[in-house]
Design an enzyme around this catalytic site. Structure first.
Site, mmCIF file in Angstrom:
data_model
loop_
_atom_site.group_PDB
_atom_site.id
_atom_site.type_symbol
_atom_site.label_atom_id
_atom_site.label_comp_id
_atom_site.label_asym_id
_atom_site.label_seq_id
_atom_site.Cartn_x
_atom_site.Cartn_y
_atom_site.Cartn_z
ATOM 1 N N GLU A 46 0.842 -1.205 0.000
ATOM 2 C CA GLU A 46 0.000 0.000 0.000
ATOM 3 C C GLU A 46 0.874 1.252 0.000
ATOM 4 O OE1 GLU A 46 -3.177 -0.044 -1.136
ATOM 5 O OE2 GLU A 46 -3.530 -1.515 0.440
ATOM 6 N N SER A 80 -25.806 6.618 -16.141
ATOM 7 C CA SER A 80 -25.380 5.627 -15.159
ATOM 8 C C SER A 80 -26.499 5.392 -14.174
ATOM 9 C CB SER A 80 -24.148 6.119 -14.405
ATOM 10 O OG SER A 80 -23.943 5.325 -13.248
ATOM 11 N N GLY A 134 -16.233 4.754 -3.779
ATOM 12 C CA GLY A 134 -15.456 5.413 -2.729
ATOM 13 C C GLY A 134 -15.181 4.507 -1.549
ATOM 14 N N ALA A 135 -15.165 3.178 -1.793
ATOM 15 C CA ALA A 135 -14.956 2.217 -0.706
ATOM 16 C C ALA A 135 -13.534 1.686 -0.730
ATOM 17 C CB ALA A 135 -15.947 1.065 -0.831
ATOM 18 N N GLY A 136 -12.673 2.317 -1.527
ATOM 19 C CA GLY A 136 -11.303 1.829 -1.649
ATOM 20 C C GLY A 136 -11.230 0.566 -2.489
ATOM 21 N N ASP A 189 -4.641 0.589 -9.482
ATOM 22 C CA ASP A 189 -6.047 0.234 -9.664
ATOM 23 C C ASP A 189 -6.349 -0.194 -11.098
ATOM 24 O OD1 ASP A 189 -6.019 1.263 -7.146
ATOM 25 O OD2 ASP A 189 -7.192 3.059 -7.623
ATOM 26 N N TYR A 246 -3.459 12.389 0.802
ATOM 27 C CA TYR A 246 -2.778 11.546 -0.191
ATOM 28 C C TYR A 246 -1.645 12.333 -0.853
ATOM 29 C CZ TYR A 246 -2.216 8.485 -4.282
ATOM 30 O OH TYR A 246 -1.702 7.664 -5.260
HETATM 31 P P1 ADP Z 1 -13.189 4.375 -5.575
HETATM 32 O O1 ADP Z 1 -12.434 4.246 -6.846
HETATM 33 O O2 ADP Z 1 -12.390 3.952 -4.383
HETATM 34 O O3 ADP Z 1 -14.523 3.712 -5.574
HETATM 35 P P2 ADP Z 1 -13.103 7.126 -6.317
HETATM 36 O O4 ADP Z 1 -13.417 8.388 -5.592
HETATM 37 O O5 ADP Z 1 -11.755 6.958 -6.892
HETATM 38 O O6 ADP Z 1 -13.466 5.921 -5.333
HETATM 39 O O7 ADP Z 1 -14.123 6.935 -7.502
HETATM 40 C C1 ADP Z 1 -15.501 7.088 -7.285
HETATM 41 C C2 ADP Z 1 -16.066 7.972 -8.374
HETATM 42 O O8 ADP Z 1 -16.009 7.272 -9.640
HETATM 43 C C3 ADP Z 1 -17.519 8.292 -8.182
HETATM 44 O O9 ADP Z 1 -17.679 9.432 -7.360
HETATM 45 C C4 ADP Z 1 -17.976 8.555 -9.602
HETATM 46 O O10 ADP Z 1 -17.616 9.860 -10.011
HETATM 47 C C5 ADP Z 1 -17.146 7.588 -10.413
HETATM 48 N N1 ADP Z 1 -17.856 6.331 -10.674
HETATM 49 C C6 ADP Z 1 -17.436 5.091 -10.387
HETATM 50 N N2 ADP Z 1 -18.337 4.162 -10.778
HETATM 51 C C7 ADP Z 1 -19.367 4.831 -11.335
HETATM 52 C C8 ADP Z 1 -20.623 4.445 -11.913
HETATM 53 N N3 ADP Z 1 -20.996 3.179 -11.970
HETATM 54 N N4 ADP Z 1 -21.419 5.433 -12.375
HETATM 55 C C9 ADP Z 1 -21.066 6.729 -12.294
HETATM 56 N N5 ADP Z 1 -19.908 7.141 -11.756
HETATM 57 C C10 ADP Z 1 -19.058 6.229 -11.278
HETATM 58 MG MG MG Z 2 -10.640 5.300 -7.333
#
Ligand code: ADP
Ligand code: MG
Length: 410
Positions: A46, A80, A134-136, A189, A246
């Protein structure tokens, strides 16, 4: 007693049906096809990707699905199930700083492929996902990777057919996230979502200049035969200042490397032929009155070594022996890198007390998810213990996922 909330992965059929329906409802006619890409968990390694170090992710069975149809013009229209309304832009207007919101991840991939010299036109697309946001667990990379393989197919680029080609899709997805979505992530990722293999972990080496086949090596990771599984706990903890923290960690690493006259902190790691931690820490001391730089360096260097040793054990079929490395990784992230939080620590402590062989936070930290290596017979007990501990502490109920090493974007 609190019942654990399980987040099941959709079957490929269910994912395809959902986005096909959403596409048909939102646009005229049918999509040209459906593609999907997984979220990921990082087993260990990490905050090492931006230090030219090692990481060891696996792909989740939870995926983002996209139904897509190319257009004659350069318009991009997106819907979406996880967002309101239609996101629209002209591809020719997409550049760093010109687009916002979730469509930036999607249009950004098309833009990045264009930057790499590939001809990609406009498209309509519908997205749906069972990867939590946003769950990592990298819903952002799952989205980018699903777009990358979809555009690869409709534009006839042929990149997804080989690992070397997939490495190019990784670069485009990462560029999209860095430049268009504005998130300075390090490439772990996107590599995981595009290059992991089912039943394997992917040993990623971020040394610059490596060929794709050297930079990502699949390592068989057979948990089921060992009677084990990987339990993921999405803490649902939301913390502010995450991106600022970060950036501060990255800057500290760059500063330490510069003070030591090194290209990257990786050059310290003894398992990789480096000068060793003691010497590096002694050299930093005069520049580091409060010890913060040294703690950051100690995490990065020790984590790279743990990742190499963890991967060796996995390669030897000794997955049941990796628990102590997970715990050491968590302690280092908590105490030296200072990116854990109360919820992540609670998962780790509770899971281990309930019989997990090892546990650690995964992803960038400050919330997000933790993983636990658990005997199949103990899964239920561990999940219940964690759910109860969260309820007792008055925290939002966490979500639980099972994470057998799954297939890449396709
Ligand atoms: P993580 O990658 O850990 O889930 P991030 O903050 O990097 O968190 O990414 C989350 C963001 O990615 C969301 O806020 C959105 O903008 C975008 N995103 C991811 N999946 C989708 C989806 N299925 N539909 C719309 N936006 C998405
Ligand atoms: Mg991400």
């Amino acid at each position: 007693m609190t019942e654990p909330q399980w987040l099941e992965a959709w079957s490929a059929e269910e994912g395809a049906r959902r986005v096909d329906e959403l596409f048909t409802r939102s646009f005229d006619g049918s999509p040209e096809g459906v593609w999907s890409a997984p979220g990921r968990v990082n087993l260990i390694g990490e905050h090492t990707d931006y230090n030219a170090g090692l990481c060891l992710p696996t792909a989740l069975p939870h995926r983002t699905y996209i139904a897509l149809r190319p257009r004659e013009d350069d318009r991009v229209r997106l819907v979406s199930a996880q967002a309101e309304g239609v996101w629209e832009a002209n591809l020719s207007d997409v550049a760093p700083g010109t687009v916002t919101d979730w469509g930036a991840y999607v249009a950004g991939v098309a833009w990045a492929l264009g930057q790499a010299g590939y001809k990609v036109g406009g498209f309509d697309a519908a997205v749906d996902s069972c990867v939590p946001f946003g769950a990592g667990l990298s819903s952002s990379a799952a989205l980018e990777a699903s777009v990358a393989v979809a555009l690869d197919a409709v534009a006839g680029l042929g990149l997804a057919a080989s690992d070397a080609g997939r490495a190019e899709l990784v670069d485009a997805s990462r560029l999209a996230e860095n430049e268009i979505a504005g998130a300075p992530t390090g490439g772990l990722d996107q590599s995981a979502s595009l290059r992991c293999r089912e039943g394997h972990a992917l040993l990623l080496d971020f040394r610059p200049g490596l060929k794709p086949l050297e930079s990502g090596v699949p390592v068989p990771f057979d948990l089921a035969t060992a009677g084990l599984t990987l339990l993921v706990v999405d803490t649902r903890a939301e913390h502010s200042h995450v991106s600022g923290e970060y950036g501060a960690r990255r800057e500290a690493c760059e500063r330490a490397a510069a003070l030591l006259g090194l290209e990257s902190l990786r050059e310290i790691a003894p398992t990789l032929g480096g000068v060793g931690l003691d010497r590096a820490l002694a050299e930093l001391e005069p520049h580091d009155p409060d010890g913060v730089l040294r703690r950051r360096v100690r995490h990065v260097v020790s984590e790279i070594d743990r990742t190499a040793r963890f991967a060796d054990l996995v390669r030897e079929g000794r997955a049941a022996d990796v628990g102590p490395f997970m715990l050491a990784s968590h302690a280092s992230l908590r105490d030296d890198y200072e990116v854990s939080c109360r919820e992540l620590d609670l998962v780790v402590d509770t899971a281990v007390a309930a019989g997990a062989l090892g546990a650690r936070m995964t992803g960038g930290g400050f919330g997000g998810s933790a993983i636990a290596l658990v005997r199949l017979s103990d899964v239920d007990a561990v999940a219940r213990a964690v759910a109860n501990a969260f309820a007792d502490a008055d925290l939002t109920a966490p979500a639980f996922l099972l994470a057998p090493p799954s297939a890449p974007a396709a």
